[in-house]
Design an enzyme around this catalytic site. Structure first.
Site, PDB file in Angstrom:
ATOM      1  N   LYS A   1       0.880  -1.183   0.000  1.00 43.98           N
ATOM      2  CA  LYS A   1       0.000   0.000   0.000  1.00 43.98           C
ATOM      3  C   LYS A   1       0.911   1.224   0.000  1.00 43.98           C
ATOM      4  O   LYS A   1       1.463   1.608   1.031  1.00 43.98           O
ATOM      5  CB  LYS A   1      -0.883  -0.020   1.252  1.00 43.98           C
TER       6      LYS A   1
ATOM      7  N   GLU B   1      10.054  16.362  14.899  1.00 45.67           N
ATOM      8  CA  GLU B   1      10.448  16.157  13.503  1.00 45.67           C
ATOM      9  C   GLU B   1       9.664  17.118  12.619  1.00 45.67           C
ATOM     10  O   GLU B   1       8.434  17.100  12.615  1.00 45.67           O
ATOM     11  CB  GLU B   1      10.156  14.715  13.093  1.00 45.67           C
TER      12      GLU B   1
HETATM   13  P1  NAD Z   1       2.635   8.573   7.498  1.00 43.01           P
HETATM   14  O1  NAD Z   1       2.938   7.780   8.688  1.00 43.01           O
HETATM   15  O2  NAD Z   1       1.571   9.591   7.560  1.00 43.01           O
HETATM   16  O3  NAD Z   1       2.226   7.606   6.277  1.00 43.01           O
HETATM   17  C1  NAD Z   1       2.990   6.496   5.948  1.00 43.01           C
HETATM   18  C2  NAD Z   1       2.061   5.451   5.382  1.00 43.01           C
HETATM   19  O4  NAD Z   1       1.124   5.068   6.378  1.00 43.01           O
HETATM   20  C3  NAD Z   1       1.250   5.914   4.168  1.00 43.01           C
HETATM   21  O5  NAD Z   1       1.176   4.872   3.223  1.00 43.01           O
HETATM   22  C4  NAD Z   1      -0.110   6.210   4.768  1.00 43.01           C
HETATM   23  O6  NAD Z   1      -1.174   6.056   3.858  1.00 43.01           O
HETATM   24  C5  NAD Z   1      -0.190   5.151   5.858  1.00 43.01           C
HETATM   25  N1  NAD Z   1      -1.122   5.516   6.926  1.00 43.01           N
HETATM   26  C6  NAD Z   1      -1.448   6.781   7.334  1.00 43.01           C
HETATM   27  N2  NAD Z   1      -2.384   6.726   8.298  1.00 43.01           N
HETATM   28  C7  NAD Z   1      -2.657   5.416   8.521  1.00 43.01           C
HETATM   29  C8  NAD Z   1      -3.534   4.724   9.404  1.00 43.01           C
HETATM   30  N3  NAD Z   1      -4.330   5.360  10.250  1.00 43.01           N
HETATM   31  N4  NAD Z   1      -3.537   3.365   9.365  1.00 43.01           N
HETATM   32  C9  NAD Z   1      -2.748   2.697   8.493  1.00 43.01           C
HETATM   33  N5  NAD Z   1      -1.920   3.302   7.624  1.00 43.01           N
HETATM   34  C10 NAD Z   1      -1.854   4.643   7.647  1.00 43.01           C
HETATM   35  O7  NAD Z   1       4.044   9.163   7.073  1.00 43.01           O
HETATM   36  P2  NAD Z   1       4.361  10.076   5.817  1.00 43.01           P
HETATM   37  O8  NAD Z   1       3.868  11.435   6.147  1.00 43.01           O
HETATM   38  O9  NAD Z   1       3.939   9.433   4.555  1.00 43.01           O
HETATM   39  O10 NAD Z   1       5.966  10.039   5.821  1.00 43.01           O
HETATM   40  C11 NAD Z   1       6.694  10.848   6.618  1.00 43.01           C
HETATM   41  C12 NAD Z   1       7.183  10.096   7.843  1.00 43.01           C
HETATM   42  O11 NAD Z   1       7.867   8.909   7.476  1.00 43.01           O
HETATM   43  C13 NAD Z   1       8.183  10.892   8.635  1.00 43.01           C
HETATM   44  O12 NAD Z   1       7.873  10.819   9.999  1.00 43.01           O
HETATM   45  C14 NAD Z   1       9.512  10.200   8.366  1.00 43.01           C
HETATM   46  O13 NAD Z   1      10.457  10.338   9.360  1.00 43.01           O
HETATM   47  C15 NAD Z   1       9.088   8.799   8.173  1.00 43.01           C
HETATM   48  N6  NAD Z   1      10.056   8.076   7.372  1.00 43.01           N
HETATM   49  C16 NAD Z   1      10.841   7.161   7.990  1.00 43.01           C
HETATM   50  C17 NAD Z   1      11.788   6.463   7.284  1.00 43.01           C
HETATM   51  C18 NAD Z   1      12.658   5.439   7.967  1.00 43.01           C
HETATM   52  O14 NAD Z   1      13.232   4.624   7.295  1.00 43.01           O
HETATM   53  N7  NAD Z   1      12.770   5.463   9.277  1.00 43.01           N
HETATM   54  C19 NAD Z   1      11.913   6.665   5.912  1.00 43.01           C
HETATM   55  C20 NAD Z   1      11.093   7.593   5.291  1.00 43.01           C
HETATM   56  C21 NAD Z   1      10.149   8.287   6.043  1.00 43.01           C
END
Ligand code: NAD
Length: 496
Positions: free
Chosen positions: A191, A400
């Site tokens: 997803k 962050e």
């Molecule tokens: P996010 O957590 O909002 O979304 C990530 C994924 O989770 C998306 O596919 C989203 O659709 C899904 N998601 C969102 N809400 C959900 C829910 N309630 N239930 C299930 N799935 C859900 O993060 P983002 O805004 O897409 O990305 C930014 C974040 O990702 C930052 O905090 C960043 O630090 C982190 N990040 C971490 C790494 C790592 O390797 N540690 C790498 C890249 C990004």
């Protein structure tokens, strides 16, 4: 010198066609509901295409397809050398389609197309190739038992892997999850983030062309609280691998507890420190990399070096160098090879970053940036922003921001620097700049971080594990260690 001019990239973008349906069981299909959502280009605010808005019903069909393909053995029981050949071909197909994939990343989430073509897409091909090459070189174990006993310890594929990925490096994050999972013979339901589903959908098509059987790699676009949650709660998913925010990572742990106790692996947020000591030999190189470490990809990098801890005696000189570099990294059209930076992923994220900038303006010293320009009168952009004289416990130094915003925090002693660096809920990455070998080791040992880079930033390769400590997550992507997440150890004990 870029691959193309702005006008050439624009012409290529205008001729693109988009895969905008879900890819389930080897076919592109609409969402069962028939719903779609607008896929917006953040550099223009315009709709690129309408994408299938899948929900629990589509996730269920995809999981069933994945399970059926796993049970059939069409991939899971294929000889390792055959799986290797297929995934090597996929790596080649990614290289063959480099420019189209780079454009999809750029249009979808605003990064510079030339960066995607130089970093993201070759990176994805390299990771697929690396895992493909590993497949037929991994041996199982025979335990040291007494005579008359033979204990074989085998690594077995888990079954159905759910993968939920973010928007900052869409193809690379999909690759980091899918390549090791498929290498070990699992089937996957991916997803992708709703902001950037296009490259993952194209990846599914390329995987099919390479010979990945139907049902083995399914890509289901949709929103987090519907499609993402349905995957997290599904009782027939064996393992859920996630990259995204810490808050949503915690939800996946809850989903697992509320359903079948699936394994959950989380790569989440960060607030990574970059420690520059006065004995650093090359301050210009340190400044180049400090700027890269926070402004590359608009600062939308989980391991971005967002906290710069500088020894007080060199702080003013170092900040002046950073300011010069920030001036050369101003945002522009992401298709323009001369742009210093691209667009922020969407208007919501841009306003979130601006909120933090406002807080910084009220309490710290703004060195440069802090504004949100438009390009050709459109889009979500933020200038590279530096705040000086930030205290380490200030909100902008703790939370962050996930944008091009750097906090400069002065220190006087090594002990103080390490204490401040570790005073965070995160532990993803850290950097240290020093010419003193003992200090380099001492500080690296003392820092809580999955990766410590010395005299560089964000050191990363397929050969080394990547992941966090504390609330940056657990489990490791990349390297052979990533394979552990997608396999179970089975002991078969024979008495003879
Ligand atoms: P996010 O957590 O909002 O979304 C990530 C994924 O989770 C998306 O596919 C989203 O659709 C899904 N998601 C969102 N809400 C959900 C829910 N309630 N239930 C299930 N799935 C859900 O993060 P983002 O805004 O897409 O990305 C930014 C974040 O990702 C930052 O905090 C960043 O630090 C982190 N990040 C971490 C790494 C790592 O390797 N540690 C790498 C890249 C990004």
């Amino acid at each position: 010198m870029g691959l193309h001019t702005l006008e050439e990239w624009k012409a290529k973008a205008a001729s693109l066609t988009y895969r905008n349906q879900a890819f389930i069981n080897g076919q592109f299909v609409d969402a069962i509901s028939g719903n779609t959502f607008d896929n917006i280009n953040p550099a223009t605010g315009e709709t690129i295409t309408k994408v299938a808005e899948c929900d629990a019903a589509d996730i269920d069909i995809a999981v069933k397809a994945a399970r059926a393909s796993f049970k059939s053995g069409v991939w899971s029981k294929k000889a390792p050398m055959e799986r290797k050949d297929v995934l090597l071909k996929l790596a080649d197909l990614i290289r063959d389609n480099l420019e189209e994939l780079a454009l999809l990343e750029s249009l979808d989430m605003g990064k510079k197309v030339e960066d995607a073509a130089a970093v993201d897409i070759p990176g994805s091909a390299m990771f697929w190739q690396w895992y493909a090459e590993s497949i037929d070189k991994i041996y199982d174990e025979v335990a040291p038992t007494a005579a008359g006993d033979l204990a074989i310890v085998k690594r077995e594929a888990l079954g159905v892997i759910g993968a939920v990925t973010p928007w900052n490096f869409p193809l690379d994050m999909a690759t980091w999850k899918c390549a090791p999972a498929l290498a070990m013979g699992n089937s996957v339901v991916l997803k992708p983030a709703e902001q950037s589903p296009l490259s993952a959908l194209f990846l599914a098509e390329l995987a099919q062309e390479a010979g990945v059987p139907d049902g083995v790699l399914n890509v289901v676009p949709g929103f987090g609280p519907t499609a993402g949650q349905a995957l997290g709660l599904h009782d027939d998913v064996d393992c859920l691998t996630f990259t995204g925010s810490t808050a949503i990572g915690k939800l996946f742990q809850q989903y697992a507890g509320q359903s079948n106790m699936k394994q959950v692996w989380l790569e989440t947020g960060g607030k990574s420190p970059n420690l520059v000591f006065a004995d650093c030999k090359d301050l210009d190189a340190a400044a180049d990399m400090a700027a890269f470490g926070i402004f590359f990809n608009q600062g939308e990098v989980c391991s971005a070096n967002s906290r710069l801890l500088v020894e007080r005696s060199i702080k003013d000189e170092f900040v002046a160098k950073l300011k010069e570099r920030a001036a050369t990294m101003q945002p522009g059209n992401p298709l323009d090879p001369d742009a210093g930076m691209g667009a922020i992923v969407d208007a919501k994220q841009a306003s979130n970053v601006q909120r933090y900038i406002q807080i910084g303006k009220e309490t710290a010293t703004l060195v440069c940036g802090g504004d949100a320009p438009t390009i050709d009168g459109k889009g979500s952009f933020i200038s590279p922003t530096i705040f000086d004289d930030v205290t380490h416990d200030h909100q902008i130094a703790k939370e962050e921001i996930f944008g091009p915003v750097l906090c400069v925090i002065p220190f006087d002693t090594e002990e103080e620097a390490v204490t401040m660096a570790n005073d965070t809920e995160y532990g993803l990455a850290a950097s240290v700049w020093t010419n003193d070998l003992s200090r380099a080791h001492r500080v690296a040992d003392a820092l809580f971080a999955g990766t410590v880079s010395v005299n560089t930033v964000d050191a990363l390769s397929p050969m080394t594990p990547f992941g966090g400590m504390k609330q940056s997550g657990f489990g490791r992507d990349l390297s052979l260690h990533a394979l552990d997440k997608f396999t179970a150890l089975k002991t078969t004990w024979i008495k003879y």
